[in-house]
Design an enzyme around this catalytic site. Structure first.
Site, PDB file in Angstrom:
ATOM      1  N   ILE A 196       0.938  -1.124   0.028  1.00  0.00           N
ATOM      2  CA  ILE A 196       0.052   0.230  -0.047  1.00  0.00           C
ATOM      3  C   ILE A 196       0.941   1.193  -0.005  1.00  0.00           C
ATOM      4  O   ILE A 196       0.641   2.092  -0.911  1.00  0.00           O
ATOM      5  CB  ILE A 196      -0.921   0.106   1.135  1.00  0.00           C
ATOM      6  CG1 ILE A 196      -1.902  -1.222   1.110  1.00  0.00           C
ATOM      7  CG2 ILE A 196      -1.559   1.178   1.378  1.00  0.00           C
ATOM      8  CD1 ILE A 196      -2.833  -1.211   2.330  1.00  0.00           C
ATOM      9  N   SER A 281       0.368   2.702   6.810  1.00  0.00           N
ATOM     10  CA  SER A 281       0.425   1.321   5.872  1.00  0.00           C
ATOM     11  C   SER A 281       1.317   0.419   6.397  1.00  0.00           C
ATOM     12  O   SER A 281       2.124  -0.022   5.798  1.00  0.00           O
ATOM     13  CB  SER A 281       0.481   1.485   4.367  1.00  0.00           C
ATOM     14  OG  SER A 281       1.477   2.323   4.094  1.00  0.00           O
ATOM     15  N   GLY A 283       0.280  -2.961   7.305  1.00  0.00           N
ATOM     16  CA  GLY A 283      -0.273  -4.335   7.349  1.00  0.00           C
ATOM     17  C   GLY A 283      -1.584  -4.285   7.776  1.00  0.00           C
ATOM     18  O   GLY A 283      -2.229  -3.504   8.077  1.00  0.00           O
ATOM     19  N   HIS A 457       4.791 -11.359 -31.865  1.00  0.00           N
ATOM     20  CA  HIS A 457       6.226 -10.300 -32.132  1.00  0.00           C
ATOM     21  C   HIS A 457       5.347  -8.838 -32.857  1.00  0.00           C
ATOM     22  O   HIS A 457       4.650  -9.210 -33.819  1.00  0.00           O
ATOM     23  CB  HIS A 457       7.302 -10.714 -33.029  1.00  0.00           C
ATOM     24  CG  HIS A 457       8.294  -9.878 -33.317  1.00  0.00           C
ATOM     25  ND1 HIS A 457       9.027  -9.201 -32.478  1.00  0.00           N
ATOM     26  CD2 HIS A 457       8.154  -9.218 -34.333  1.00  0.00           C
ATOM     27  CE1 HIS A 457       9.974  -8.372 -33.034  1.00  0.00           C
ATOM     28  NE2 HIS A 457       9.472  -8.093 -34.351  1.00  0.00           N
TER      29      HIS A 457
HETATM   30  P1  FAD Z   1     -12.955  -7.902   2.228  1.00  0.00           P
HETATM   31  O1  FAD Z   1     -12.771  -7.714   1.031  1.00  0.00           O
HETATM   32  O2  FAD Z   1     -12.226  -7.493   3.428  1.00  0.00           O
HETATM   33  O3  FAD Z   1     -14.530  -8.117   2.625  1.00  0.00           O
HETATM   34  C1  FAD Z   1     -14.878  -8.432   4.044  1.00  0.00           C
HETATM   35  C2  FAD Z   1     -16.437  -7.859   4.052  1.00  0.00           C
HETATM   36  O4  FAD Z   1     -16.827  -8.493   5.126  1.00  0.00           O
HETATM   37  C3  FAD Z   1     -16.206  -6.494   4.271  1.00  0.00           C
HETATM   38  O5  FAD Z   1     -17.216  -5.815   3.412  1.00  0.00           O
HETATM   39  C4  FAD Z   1     -16.813  -6.299   5.810  1.00  0.00           C
HETATM   40  O6  FAD Z   1     -17.603  -5.215   5.989  1.00  0.00           O
HETATM   41  C5  FAD Z   1     -17.764  -7.510   5.833  1.00  0.00           C
HETATM   42  N1  FAD Z   1     -17.875  -7.920   7.066  1.00  0.00           N
HETATM   43  C6  FAD Z   1     -16.992  -8.115   8.116  1.00  0.00           C
HETATM   44  N2  FAD Z   1     -17.630  -8.742   9.264  1.00  0.00           N
HETATM   45  C7  FAD Z   1     -18.982  -8.728   9.164  1.00  0.00           C
HETATM   46  C8  FAD Z   1     -19.957  -9.260   9.853  1.00  0.00           C
HETATM   47  N3  FAD Z   1     -19.754  -9.706  11.231  1.00  0.00           N
HETATM   48  N4  FAD Z   1     -21.208  -9.126   9.224  1.00  0.00           N
HETATM   49  C9  FAD Z   1     -21.376  -8.773   8.063  1.00  0.00           C
HETATM   50  N5  FAD Z   1     -20.339  -8.291   7.179  1.00  0.00           N
HETATM   51  C10 FAD Z   1     -19.267  -8.617   7.701  1.00  0.00           C
HETATM   52  N6  FAD Z   1      -5.417  -7.563  -3.498  1.00  0.00           N
HETATM   53  C11 FAD Z   1      -5.342  -7.824  -4.546  1.00  0.00           C
HETATM   54  O7  FAD Z   1      -5.242  -9.026  -4.884  1.00  0.00           O
HETATM   55  N7  FAD Z   1      -5.073  -7.038  -5.581  1.00  0.00           N
HETATM   56  C12 FAD Z   1      -4.875  -5.669  -5.335  1.00  0.00           C
HETATM   57  O8  FAD Z   1      -4.458  -4.736  -6.140  1.00  0.00           O
HETATM   58  C13 FAD Z   1      -5.289  -5.108  -4.145  1.00  0.00           C
HETATM   59  N8  FAD Z   1      -5.123  -3.737  -3.692  1.00  0.00           N
HETATM   60  C14 FAD Z   1      -5.447  -3.633  -2.307  1.00  0.00           C
HETATM   61  C15 FAD Z   1      -5.190  -2.195  -2.323  1.00  0.00           C
HETATM   62  C16 FAD Z   1      -5.581  -1.930  -0.799  1.00  0.00           C
HETATM   63  C17 FAD Z   1      -5.335  -0.186  -0.575  1.00  0.00           C
HETATM   64  C18 FAD Z   1      -6.017  -2.627   0.073  1.00  0.00           C
HETATM   65  C19 FAD Z   1      -6.363  -2.073   1.558  1.00  0.00           C
HETATM   66  C20 FAD Z   1      -5.968  -4.138  -0.141  1.00  0.00           C
HETATM   67  C21 FAD Z   1      -5.785  -4.485  -1.514  1.00  0.00           C
HETATM   68  N9  FAD Z   1      -5.746  -5.831  -1.766  1.00  0.00           N
HETATM   69  C22 FAD Z   1      -5.494  -6.253  -2.961  1.00  0.00           C
HETATM   70  C23 FAD Z   1      -6.234  -6.754  -0.592  1.00  0.00           C
HETATM   71  C24 FAD Z   1      -7.807  -7.209  -0.984  1.00  0.00           C
HETATM   72  O9  FAD Z   1      -8.387  -5.837  -1.020  1.00  0.00           O
HETATM   73  C25 FAD Z   1      -8.137  -8.207  -0.035  1.00  0.00           C
HETATM   74  O10 FAD Z   1      -7.261  -9.391  -0.163  1.00  0.00           O
HETATM   75  C26 FAD Z   1      -9.528  -8.730  -0.302  1.00  0.00           C
HETATM   76  O11 FAD Z   1     -10.632  -7.665  -0.246  1.00  0.00           O
HETATM   77  C27 FAD Z   1      -9.662 -10.041   0.879  1.00  0.00           C
HETATM   78  O12 FAD Z   1     -11.114 -10.355   0.312  1.00  0.00           O
HETATM   79  P2  FAD Z   1     -12.231 -10.806   1.465  1.00  0.00           P
HETATM   80  O13 FAD Z   1     -13.357 -11.157   0.839  1.00  0.00           O
HETATM   81  O14 FAD Z   1     -11.248 -12.007   2.307  1.00  0.00           O
HETATM   82  O15 FAD Z   1     -12.482  -9.429   2.749  1.00  0.00           O
HETATM   83  P1  NAI Z   2       2.408  -4.979   4.034  1.00  0.00           P
HETATM   84  O1  NAI Z   2       2.421  -6.057   4.687  1.00  0.00           O
HETATM   85  O2  NAI Z   2       2.522  -5.100   2.418  1.00  0.00           O
HETATM   86  O3  NAI Z   2       3.542  -3.887   4.183  1.00  0.00           O
HETATM   87  C1  NAI Z   2       3.693  -3.160   5.695  1.00  0.00           C
HETATM   88  C2  NAI Z   2       5.146  -2.799   5.765  1.00  0.00           C
HETATM   89  O4  NAI Z   2       4.974  -2.082   7.093  1.00  0.00           O
HETATM   90  C3  NAI Z   2       6.127  -3.996   6.041  1.00  0.00           C
HETATM   91  O5  NAI Z   2       7.334  -3.673   5.250  1.00  0.00           O
HETATM   92  C4  NAI Z   2       6.454  -3.726   7.339  1.00  0.00           C
HETATM   93  O6  NAI Z   2       7.677  -4.077   7.631  1.00  0.00           O
HETATM   94  C5  NAI Z   2       6.244  -2.094   7.580  1.00  0.00           C
HETATM   95  N1  NAI Z   2       5.847  -1.733   9.320  1.00  0.00           N
HETATM   96  C6  NAI Z   2       5.142  -2.542  10.042  1.00  0.00           C
HETATM   97  N2  NAI Z   2       5.435  -1.934  11.063  1.00  0.00           N
HETATM   98  C7  NAI Z   2       5.860  -0.657  10.949  1.00  0.00           C
HETATM   99  C8  NAI Z   2       6.335   0.268  11.851  1.00  0.00           C
HETATM  100  N3  NAI Z   2       5.826   0.196  13.283  1.00  0.00           N
HETATM  101  N4  NAI Z   2       7.162   1.151  11.489  1.00  0.00           N
HETATM  102  C9  NAI Z   2       7.506   1.350  10.264  1.00  0.00           C
HETATM  103  N5  NAI Z   2       7.415   0.236   9.210  1.00  0.00           N
HETATM  104  C10 NAI Z   2       6.504  -0.666   9.616  1.00  0.00           C
HETATM  105  O7  NAI Z   2       0.975  -4.115   4.219  1.00  0.00           O
HETATM  106  P2  NAI Z   2       0.302  -3.072   3.646  1.00  0.00           P
HETATM  107  O8  NAI Z   2       1.134  -2.199   2.828  1.00  0.00           O
HETATM  108  O9  NAI Z   2      -0.555  -2.128   4.728  1.00  0.00           O
HETATM  109  O10 NAI Z   2      -0.852  -3.792   2.770  1.00  0.00           O
HETATM  110  C11 NAI Z   2      -1.764  -4.771   3.498  1.00  0.00           C
HETATM  111  C12 NAI Z   2      -1.882  -5.969   2.720  1.00  0.00           C
HETATM  112  O11 NAI Z   2      -2.797  -5.473   1.586  1.00  0.00           O
HETATM  113  C13 NAI Z   2      -0.911  -6.536   1.796  1.00  0.00           C
HETATM  114  O12 NAI Z   2       0.029  -7.281   2.565  1.00  0.00           O
HETATM  115  C14 NAI Z   2      -1.526  -7.096   0.525  1.00  0.00           C
HETATM  116  O13 NAI Z   2      -1.658  -8.513   1.038  1.00  0.00           O
HETATM  117  C15 NAI Z   2      -2.518  -6.303   0.363  1.00  0.00           C
HETATM  118  N6  NAI Z   2      -2.563  -5.430  -0.809  1.00  0.00           N
HETATM  119  C16 NAI Z   2      -2.376  -5.891  -1.813  1.00  0.00           C
HETATM  120  C17 NAI Z   2      -2.047  -5.255  -2.782  1.00  0.00           C
HETATM  121  C18 NAI Z   2      -1.872  -5.771  -4.404  1.00  0.00           C
HETATM  122  O14 NAI Z   2      -1.932  -7.102  -4.367  1.00  0.00           O
HETATM  123  N7  NAI Z   2      -1.400  -5.105  -5.321  1.00  0.00           N
HETATM  124  C19 NAI Z   2      -2.318  -3.636  -2.921  1.00  0.00           C
HETATM  125  C20 NAI Z   2      -2.361  -3.184  -1.555  1.00  0.00           C
HETATM  126  C21 NAI Z   2      -2.603  -4.038  -0.431  1.00  0.00           C
END
Ligand code: FAD
Ligand code: NAI
Length: 478
Positions: A196, A281, A283, A457
């Site tokens: 992130i 960001s 984790g 290509h």
């Molecule tokens: P979520 O998508 O978190 O969905 C869970 C849902 O459950 C939520 O809508 C929540 O409101 C609902 N919920 C929770 N508890 C309850 C309850 N008790 N009752 C009813 N509803 C409930 N992953 C990628 O593969 N590619 C990417 O490019 C990517 N980019 C990302 C960028 C950002 C900024 C972030 C934060 C994450 C990104 N991810 C990406 C990670 C991805 O979003 C997650 O891995 C994915 O959404 C997980 O899916 P999930 O269904 O497990 O949970």
């Molecule tokens: P991340 O796990 O990718 O990175 C978090 C970073 O913060 C790590 O490098 C960690 O060492 C560092 N960190 C932890 N504690 C810290 C501290 N106290 N001070 C300074 N650095 C610290 O987590 P991020 O970026 O928040 O994303 C969460 C998850 O969302 C990802 O692991 C990924 O699974 C998912 N995601 C996936 C994307 C994609 O597939 N393109 C895009 C964005 C998110």
């Protein structure tokens, strides 16, 4: 009388809504509960979870806008295109992103209607188990208790925050606030150089922010192949991202003027970073808030994840499964989706399988980073003999033509059998190119297979073929 379902899915993110659709396809009577409204204007719960509302989709929309801005501002001239002064209307950019999100989330509502899935609007929590199935309370504008023979928990994850630092999503933001800045901050601080931090840091850097990233670990992108990570650090630093590794965050002060982060750098020197806004960001943590797991005898592990059987995603409560970010494994949307499909098929008595080694990863920076399978450091640690083949985009005509010649593809193959063990890309369209590698690995292909397959290509995919040839020192164009 309570509504009764064969399958109740808790959470409408990629894990949950896909599980619900697959279960409905298999003939089950299905409901899906969702509680979050995100920014819905009517305050109604929205489907799509983190991914569609505040994750994958909105972040990629902003990345695309900022890439256009950078291309027009800095690279149009390379093509002989003259442009006047270029400016960005961040509100319009954010509104475009919001439109895409609305289109996508309402698309899922359509899919639910098409598949006759009941949407239960509200927070779901277990109340107990009776003879007909699990009793689950739905707490929304109206309250009801439903009965389900099978329950799939897909409650996802939420941003991890720094202890003692409250996130207002205006000055101090997690992913939710960082996706809706109303102006381009002059100075942006980012804590955490993970996925992130790098993606959203890149968005605002391209639009003109001075971005400083503070990372606790000494190693950049520790999960990546370190050859790729080294190249990425070089390129991102050249682009102007200020990346500081090995820092220790001290106190963070917030006032009307902005945010001041006191930290110790890798040499032990005290430093103060002053910025207009801060993205935290560091984790994400699994989301099991008020889920009533104790009512059905379930406990989370020491990191908050719901323990499951690795092959079936079954919990220890019969008929209760968990998928996606709330269980072990990478927090990726496509991993959550695959587990959603798998569980629906397990409930139907089928024998599906996921090879977690073949799940691709992508970081949507510029250039993009993508990989599947093992890194060189993991192979070395495991004592597996391998050969590496690497080919640069700079030697590919298509990459030069589109002006995107940074980076390379590296293929790692078993030294004896030639089986592809890992593929690592830093370069243009890595997110699409990696799909070929995932297919190859799912089919247990050898590097020789990729090398012998005819690639179009001129195309970026030729770099994949050349990298495969390079594992045998017979790249043709280098
Ligand atoms: P979520 O998508 O978190 O969905 C869970 C849902 O459950 C939520 O809508 C929540 O409101 C609902 N919920 C929770 N508890 C309850 C309850 N008790 N009752 C009813 N509803 C409930 N992953 C990628 O593969 N590619 C990417 O490019 C990517 N980019 C990302 C960028 C950002 C900024 C972030 C934060 C994450 C990104 N991810 C990406 C990670 C991805 O979003 C997650 O891995 C994915 O959404 C997980 O899916 P999930 O269904 O497990 O949970
Ligand atoms: P991340 O796990 O990718 O990175 C978090 C970073 O913060 C790590 O490098 C960690 O060492 C560092 N960190 C932890 N504690 C810290 C501290 N106290 N001070 C300074 N650095 C610290 O987590 P991020 O970026 O928040 O994303 C969460 C998850 O969302 C990802 O692991 C990924 O699974 C998912 N995601 C996936 C994307 C994609 O597939 N393109 C895009 C964005 C998110």
């Amino acid at each position: 009388m309570s509504q009764a379902f064969d399958v109740l899915v808790i959470g409408g993110g990629p894990g949950g809504y896909i599980a619900a659709i697959r279960a409905a396809q298999l003939g089950f009577k299905v409901a899906c509960a969702e509680s979050s409204s995100y920014d819905d204007p009517k305050g109604e719960p929205r489907l799509g979870g983190t991914c569609l509302n505040v994750g994958c989709i909105p972040s990629k929309a902003l990345l695309a806008s900022s890439e256009e801005f950078e291309k027009i501002s800095h690279h149009a001239a390379d093509h002989g295109i003259k442009v006047g002064s270029v400016s960005i209307d961040s509100n319009k950019m954010v509104a475009r992103k919001d439109d895409i999100v609305t289109k996508m989330t309402s698309g899922i509502q359509f899919l639910f209607r098409k598949n006759k899935i009941t949407l239960l609007k509200g927070h779901a929590s277990f109340e107990g188990k009776g003879a007909d199935g699990y009793q689950v309370k739905i707490d929304g504008k109206t309250k009801e208790t439903v009965i389900a023979k099978n329950v799939i928990i897909a409650t996802g994850s939420k941003a991890r925050h720094l202890p003692g630092l409250s996130v207002d999503n205006v000055l101090v933001c997690d992913n939710e606030g960082a996706l809706k800045f109303d102006s381009v901050p002059k100075k942006l601080g980012v804590i955490g150089a993970g996925v992130i931090g790098l993606e959203l840091g890149s968005v605002w850097r391209r639009l003109g922010s001075e971005v400083t990233v503070l990372e606790a670990l000494p190693t950049f992108l520790a999960a990546c192949d370190q050859g790729i990570a080294k190249e990425a650090l070089k390129l991102f630093t050249k682009q102007g991202l200020g990346i500081n590794m090995g820092v220790k965050i001290g106190d963070v002060k917030v006032d009307k003027k902005g945010v001041a982060v006191n930290y110790t750098d890798s040499a032990g020197k005290a430093v103060k970073l002053e910025c207009d806004r801060l993205i935290v960001s560091i984790g994400r943590v699994p989301n099991t808030d008020n889920l009533g797991l104790d009512k059905i005898g379930l406990k989370v592990d020491e990191r908050g994840f719901i323990p499951i059987d690795d092959h079936t995603c079954a919990t220890s409560a019969p008929g209760v499964y968990a998928v996606g970010d709330v269980v072990r494994g990478p927090m990726l949307a496509h991993k959550a989706e695959d587990e959603g499909v798998l569980v629906a098929e397990v409930i139907a008595g089928q024998k599906p399988h996921i090879d977690y080694n073949c799940i691709p990863w992508v970081i949507y920076t510029d250039p993009e980073i993508a990989w599947v399978g093992k890194t060189e450091q993991a192979l070395k640690e495991a004592g597996i003999e391998y050969k590496a083949g690497q080919f640069p985009f700079a030697a590919n005509g298509r990459a030069l033509g589109i002006g995107r010649a940074d980076g390379f593809i590296k293929i790692l193959a078993d030294a004896k059998t030639d089986e592809v063990l890992g593929v690592h890309i830093i370069g243009p369209n890595a997110s699409d190119l990696i799909a070929e590698a995932a297919v190859a690995m799912e089919f247990k292909a050898a590097a020789e297979d990729i090398a012998r397959i005819c690639h179009p290509h001129p195309s970026l995919s030729e770099v994949m073929r050349e990298a495969a040839l390079a594992t045998d020192q017979r790249a043709l164009n280098m």
